[in-house]
Write a protein that holds these residues in place. Structure first.
Motif, PDB file in Angstrom:
ATOM      1  N   UNK A  84      31.343  80.436  -8.638  1.00  0.00           N
ATOM      2  CA  UNK A  84      31.490  79.614  -9.838  1.00  0.00           C
ATOM      3  C   UNK A  84      31.155  78.149  -9.551  1.00  0.00           C
ATOM      4  N   UNK A  85      30.328  77.951  -8.540  1.00  0.00           N
ATOM      5  CA  UNK A  85      29.864  76.614  -8.196  1.00  0.00           C
ATOM      6  C   UNK A  85      28.881  76.125  -9.265  1.00  0.00           C
ATOM      7  N   UNK A  86      29.193  75.013  -9.893  1.00  0.00           N
ATOM      8  CA  UNK A  86      28.352  74.465 -10.956  1.00  0.00           C
ATOM      9  C   UNK A  86      27.322  73.489 -10.399  1.00  0.00           C
ATOM     10  N   UNK A  87      27.747  72.653  -9.477  1.00  0.00           N
ATOM     11  CA  UNK A  87      26.854  71.634  -8.932  1.00  0.00           C
ATOM     12  C   UNK A  87      27.385  71.189  -7.577  1.00  0.00           C
ATOM     13  N   UNK A  88      26.502  70.645  -6.772  1.00  0.00           N
ATOM     14  CA  UNK A  88      26.917  70.067  -5.496  1.00  0.00           C
ATOM     15  C   UNK A  88      26.100  68.807  -5.248  1.00  0.00           C
TER      16      UNK A  88
ATOM     17  N   UNK B 116      38.702  81.420   5.156  1.00  0.00           N
ATOM     18  CA  UNK B 116      37.328  81.323   5.662  1.00  0.00           C
ATOM     19  C   UNK B 116      36.419  82.405   5.091  1.00  0.00           C
ATOM     20  N   UNK B 117      36.643  82.771   3.838  1.00  0.00           N
ATOM     21  CA  UNK B 117      35.791  83.769   3.210  1.00  0.00           C
ATOM     22  C   UNK B 117      35.674  83.457   1.722  1.00  0.00           C
ATOM     23  N   UNK B 118      34.684  84.067   1.093  1.00  0.00           N
ATOM     24  CA  UNK B 118      34.542  83.991  -0.374  1.00  0.00           C
ATOM     25  C   UNK B 118      34.472  82.552  -0.895  1.00  0.00           C
ATOM     26  N   UNK B 119      33.813  81.694  -0.135  1.00  0.00           N
ATOM     27  CA  UNK B 119      33.677  80.308  -0.571  1.00  0.00           C
ATOM     28  C   UNK B 119      34.892  79.456  -0.298  1.00  0.00           C
ATOM     29  N   UNK B 120      35.840  79.939   0.515  1.00  0.00           N
ATOM     30  CA  UNK B 120      37.036  79.150   0.829  1.00  0.00           C
ATOM     31  C   UNK B 120      36.691  77.841   1.518  1.00  0.00           C
ATOM     32  N   UNK B 121      35.561  77.801   2.223  1.00  0.00           N
ATOM     33  CA  UNK B 121      35.167  76.589   2.936  1.00  0.00           C
ATOM     34  C   UNK B 121      35.020  75.409   1.972  1.00  0.00           C
ATOM     35  N   UNK B 122      34.751  75.696   0.696  1.00  0.00           N
ATOM     36  CA  UNK B 122      34.594  74.632  -0.282  1.00  0.00           C
ATOM     37  C   UNK B 122      35.902  73.863  -0.503  1.00  0.00           C
ATOM     38  N   UNK B 123      37.025  74.494  -0.196  1.00  0.00           N
ATOM     39  CA  UNK B 123      38.329  73.890  -0.474  1.00  0.00           C
ATOM     40  C   UNK B 123      38.806  72.965   0.639  1.00  0.00           C
ATOM     41  N   UNK B 124      38.110  72.921   1.760  1.00  0.00           N
ATOM     42  CA  UNK B 124      38.613  72.153   2.892  1.00  0.00           C
ATOM     43  C   UNK B 124      38.582  70.646   2.655  1.00  0.00           C
ATOM     44  N   UNK B 125      37.757  70.207   1.718  1.00  0.00           N
ATOM     45  CA  UNK B 125      37.772  68.791   1.337  1.00  0.00           C
ATOM     46  C   UNK B 125      38.174  68.663  -0.136  1.00  0.00           C
ATOM     47  N   UNK B 126      39.182  69.431  -0.519  1.00  0.00           N
ATOM     48  CA  UNK B 126      39.676  69.437  -1.903  1.00  0.00           C
ATOM     49  C   UNK B 126      40.008  68.021  -2.351  1.00  0.00           C
TER      50      UNK B 126
ATOM     51  N   UNK C 184      27.332  60.228   9.007  1.00  0.00           N
ATOM     52  CA  UNK C 184      28.526  60.430   9.838  1.00  0.00           C
ATOM     53  C   UNK C 184      29.763  60.765   9.013  1.00  0.00           C
ATOM     54  N   UNK C 185      29.629  60.916   7.702  1.00  0.00           N
ATOM     55  CA  UNK C 185      30.784  61.146   6.831  1.00  0.00           C
ATOM     56  C   UNK C 185      30.953  62.636   6.557  1.00  0.00           C
ATOM     57  N   UNK C 186      32.073  63.202   6.991  1.00  0.00           N
ATOM     58  CA  UNK C 186      32.331  64.629   6.813  1.00  0.00           C
ATOM     59  C   UNK C 186      32.500  64.976   5.341  1.00  0.00           C
ATOM     60  N   UNK C 187      33.166  64.088   4.594  1.00  0.00           N
ATOM     61  CA  UNK C 187      33.458  64.360   3.183  1.00  0.00           C
ATOM     62  C   UNK C 187      32.285  64.057   2.259  1.00  0.00           C
ATOM     63  N   UNK C 188      31.098  63.863   2.830  1.00  0.00           N
ATOM     64  CA  UNK C 188      29.950  63.495   1.998  1.00  0.00           C
ATOM     65  C   UNK C 188      29.518  64.631   1.075  1.00  0.00           C
ATOM     66  N   UNK C 189      29.806  65.877   1.440  1.00  0.00           N
ATOM     67  CA  UNK C 189      29.463  67.005   0.578  1.00  0.00           C
ATOM     68  C   UNK C 189      30.486  67.106  -0.553  1.00  0.00           C
ATOM     69  N   UNK C 190      29.995  67.063  -1.791  1.00  0.00           N
ATOM     70  CA  UNK C 190      30.851  67.202  -2.967  1.00  0.00           C
ATOM     71  C   UNK C 190      30.448  68.455  -3.723  1.00  0.00           C
ATOM     72  N   UNK C 191      31.430  69.160  -4.247  1.00  0.00           N
ATOM     73  CA  UNK C 191      31.148  70.321  -5.081  1.00  0.00           C
ATOM     74  C   UNK C 191      31.995  70.269  -6.342  1.00  0.00           C
TER      75      UNK C 191
END
Length: 350
Positions: free
Chosen positions: A266-270, A186-196, A236-243
């Motif tokens: 190192x996020x290029x696009x979302x 839950x740090x350093x952008x780890x939240x981005x990995x929850x919908x890997x 209503x879609x949790x996985x709608x966020x893409x990175x």
């Protein structure tokens, strides 16, 4: 100038005899073995050989390899002493194969990283790495491993255990026979990995051994997202966020070892709910191309990234949401267009 066509099975009698055991007109399951399409690595063509096990849970299906050197005409048909899950790397200079095997003991899934010298007929386990605990053997079907060998020293594994809602990254150092495990905190952008979604490795031309770890998050396909957008059901879609992350290889190795990765740096696009993207693995020299679909504007953009400085620009923009994209032999980008008479036309991006 005249040319002579040479077939691999005519140059290697052993391979020719092996091919006689295959019935290419029969269903795959009716053959004991199957083969992959030829893969070119350096000056070597490789054909992987798989055994069609009756046990659907059997993961280690790669049982042999045929290689053919385009420069020297050296060739060999080799059957391994043990079967492998996948080939991770092939040293085309020394004819050394690196592969991994699934091992399950006492409900613990492990990976054996192995080295096979095809000339000396030496097979050895380089390192054994514990991956995840299993409640039962059936749970193996719910474990997803993304495995990439970065160079002669490092291997990365992205591990998803869907039954236990577990995600981790394992970095393996086969030279020093060590491994490092990183679990999101839950740090350093780890939240981005929850919908890997998936991981890949990009190595640009003329960039030595310093490539990028490509990470895509958001477990949703572009066509699914477009349909939800059109039906006003996307909220209503949790996985709608893409990175889309491009993590420099050497920095990634350092950060995993120190347990301090910074994925958001190192996020290029979302893509939020009004857009999506597809990563087709189009690479041209130092440039990487991907497609972004903007549903609210009804536009499709082909975006080019300079892998030396990670700057990006729209290369082409077309009206409408068009996918998939293709690339022809001349390097042109194409998309399919269905005409009123229902004929399929492939048009160039302009």
């Amino acid at each position: 100038m005249s040319f002579q066509i040479l077939y691999m099975h005519d140059i290697c009698p052993d391979y020719k005899e092996f091919l006689k055991t295959l019935d290419f007109h029969a269903k795959v399951r009716n053959n004991i073995f199957s083969i992959s399409s030829p893969q070119k690595i350096g000056n070597v063509f490789l054909v992987s050989i798989f055994k069609n096990f009756n046990d659907l849970d059997e993961k280690n299906k790669m049982v042999g390899l045929f290689f053919f050197n385009l420069s020297t005409f050296e060739n060999k048909l080799y059957f391994f002493k043990n079967s492998y899950y996948q080939m991770m790397f092939f040293d085309d200079k020394n004819y050394i194969f690196y592969g991994c095997r699934y091992i399950v003991e006492n409900n613990l899934l492990k990976i054996d990283v192995c080295e096979v010298n095809l000339y000396k007929h030496i097979e050895k386990i380089v390192i054994e790495v514990p991956i995840t605990n299993l409640n039962s053997s059936e749970q193996l079907l719910n474990v997803n491993l993304n495995i990439k060998m970065l160079n002669n020293q490092y291997i990365i594994i992205f591990v998803e255990n869907l039954n236990q809602n577990e995600f981790k990254i394992i970095l393996i150092d086969i030279v020093n026979e060590k491994y490092y495990i990183y679990e999101p905190k839950n740090s350093c952008g780890d939240y981005l990995l929850y919908t890997f979604s998936f991981m890949d490795y990009l190595l640009p031309d003329d960039n030595g051994n310093n490539g990028y770890i490509l990470i895509k998050t958001g477990r949703i396909q572009s066509y699914e997202k477009e349909r939800l957008w059109n039906n006003d059901n996307i909220n209503c879609i949790v996985d709608a966020l893409e990175t889309f992350i491009l993590y420099p290889q050497n920095k990634f190795i350092q950060d995993i070892i120190s347990q301090k990765p910074y994925f958001d740096s190192y996020l290029v696009d979302c893509s939020l709910r009004n857009s999506s993207f597809d990563l087709y693995n189009f690479i041209d020299g130092q440039y990487y191309f991907y497609a972004k679909y903007n549903f609210d504007k009804n536009k499709t953009a082909l975006i080019k990234i300079n892998l030396r400085n990670l700057t990006k620009q729209d290369s082409y923009v077309v009206d409408g949401i068009v996918y998939p994209l293709f690339r022809d032999k001349e390097g042109n980008f194409l998309y399919s267009n269905v005409l009123k008479n229902k004929k399929l036309l492939r048009e160039k991006l302009k």
